[in-house]
Design an enzyme around this catalytic site. Sequence first.
Site, PDB file in Angstrom:
ATOM      1  N   ASP A 271       0.832  -1.208   0.000  1.00 43.67           N
ATOM      2  CA  ASP A 271       0.000   0.000   0.000  1.00 43.67           C
ATOM      3  C   ASP A 271       0.865   1.256   0.000  1.00 43.67           C
ATOM      4  OD1 ASP A 271      -2.260  -1.473   0.035  1.00 43.67           O
ATOM      5  OD2 ASP A 271      -2.670  -1.243   2.169  1.00 43.67           O
TER       6      ASP A 271
ATOM      7  N   LYS B 249      -3.463   4.304  -3.468  1.00 43.32           N
ATOM      8  CA  LYS B 249      -3.748   5.600  -4.104  1.00 43.32           C
ATOM      9  C   LYS B 249      -2.452   6.351  -4.331  1.00 43.32           C
ATOM     10  CE  LYS B 249      -8.216   6.274  -2.028  1.00 43.32           C
ATOM     11  NZ  LYS B 249      -8.969   6.975  -1.030  1.00 43.32           N
TER      12      LYS B 249
ATOM     13  N   MET C 139      -7.716   8.360   9.782  1.00 42.51           N
ATOM     14  CA  MET C 139      -8.374   8.879   8.573  1.00 42.51           C
ATOM     15  C   MET C 139      -9.386   9.985   8.886  1.00 42.51           C
ATOM     16  SD  MET C 139      -9.057   5.366   6.452  1.00 42.51           S
ATOM     17  CE  MET C 139      -9.762   4.447   7.791  1.00 42.51           C
TER      18      MET C 139
END
Length: 270
Positions: free
Chosen positions: A56, A78, A189
């Site tokens: 990741d 991402k 987050m």
Amino acid sequence: MTTSTTAWEALAAQRSTVPVLAPGHVWLAGAGPGDPGLLTLDALAGLRQADVIVHDALVDPRVLALAGSQARLEFAGKRGGKPSATQAGITARLVMLARRGARVLRLKGGDPFIFGRGGEEAMALAAAQIPFRIIPGITSGLAALAAAAIPATLRGVNRALIFAAGHGADDDFDWVPLARAGLPIVFYMVMHQLERITKVLLQAGLDAQTPAAIIASATTPNERVLVAPLEKLAAAAREQSFEPPAIVVIGDIVDFRPRLLGEVATAEKE
Ligand SMILES: C[S@@+](CC[C@H](N)C(=O)[O-])C[C@H]1O[C@@H](n2cnc3c(N)ncnc32)[C@H](O)[C@@H]1O
């Protein structure tokens, strides 16, 4: 253990054998918060043996640098605003690599089962009958508190701790019971929702002066810490350009940071 013994050899000595990542198997491992010193020895064993490491975005480059020379690194996350790999795409890739006989290390930031979709990936591997193993990692919520000298629990202060995700599929989540629980909350987050969530917590009855902290990029060279009362936290974060990845902790445990830092300084002088 002599000074010349490697950590991996020391591990093998305790277990009678070195953990073997076999062809066609997947290890779903946590890479910890950043600092390679916080990796588990089993995750290191995976890094050294894997043919393919599917990682990741939050896996630290210093951790990836520990991969064996045979390993191919595959990014699955991402980056730069480009569309991220879908969860279905990632699990399909893991299954395909394992079926082709690769030794696969699926490496995730922190712990794979804490807000990391590790559970979904493990279920997909189980459904596909791929042999796999879960290797826990030090989650950023705990590592960030330790890095910032904030005790996660303290006798007489808190007997429990809440881990919460500020961003999730259920964005109509009811924060009121959490605010009223009287327990420290460790948010993952949450930076993009900080204004909204702190407002909800204040409306739910949390005291405006509740101590709070943000620990950004914990255990990396970019680590930064911000301490402010809850009512001022979002504005201070904006003014000081605090960015993700960051852990936000709200609760009385934050008040012990100066004392811990003072004690550390005193101990070092002795
Ligand atoms: C998708 S979650 C993954 C959590 C991860 N599985 C864990 O156990 O730490 C990503 C969030 O973890 C937190 N995070 C991860 N690494 C961090 C670090 N080095 N410093 C501060 N927060 C971090 C941030 O809140 C970030 O938005």
